[in-house]
Write a protein that holds these residues in place. Structure first.
Motif: not given
Length: 121
Positions: A10-15, A20-24, A32-39
């Protein structure tokens, strides 16, 4: 590996792992990346979730984090450009590149074998 090291599933959740793999990862690379947002810079992958190692899909995020693998990626969109569609890389002549790589590998192997023979005698 932290789960194994600490013997705690249970140490690290899938979320957390996904973040960590995307926004982190974007933060670590100072992008300026890691999330799907305008700009924001955006890379998107479309996964094939029909493989036998995938199902059943009870929790999509857990399935992506713990079950999917590179060969499940069907399509990639990088900065708004489709670079791979249905597992074919679009902007390049993939068969020509693979053929040239094989030619070079064979040439390097011939050279390496030739050098080994010369140094042995």
């Amino acid at each position: 590996l932290q789960k194994v090291h600490h013997r705690d599933a249970t140490l690290l959740s899938a979320a957390t792992v996904f973040d960590m793999a995307t926004a982190g990862g974007a933060r670590a690379a100072r992008l300026d990346a890691g999330v799907l947002r305008p700009g924001k810079l955006a890379d998107v992958v479309i996964l094939d979730l029909d493989g036998p190692h995938i199902g059943p899909v009870n929790d999509l995020l857990q399935t992506i984090v713990y079950c999917s693998k590179a060969s499940d990626v069907r399509t990639t969109i990088i900065d708004g450009r489709i670079l791979m569609r249905d597992r074919r890389i679009l902007p390049v002549d993939e068969p020509a590149i693979i053929g040239r790589a094989r030619e070079l590998a064979a040439e390097y192997q011939r050279r390496a074998v030739g050098k080994q023979l010369k140094t042995q005698f």
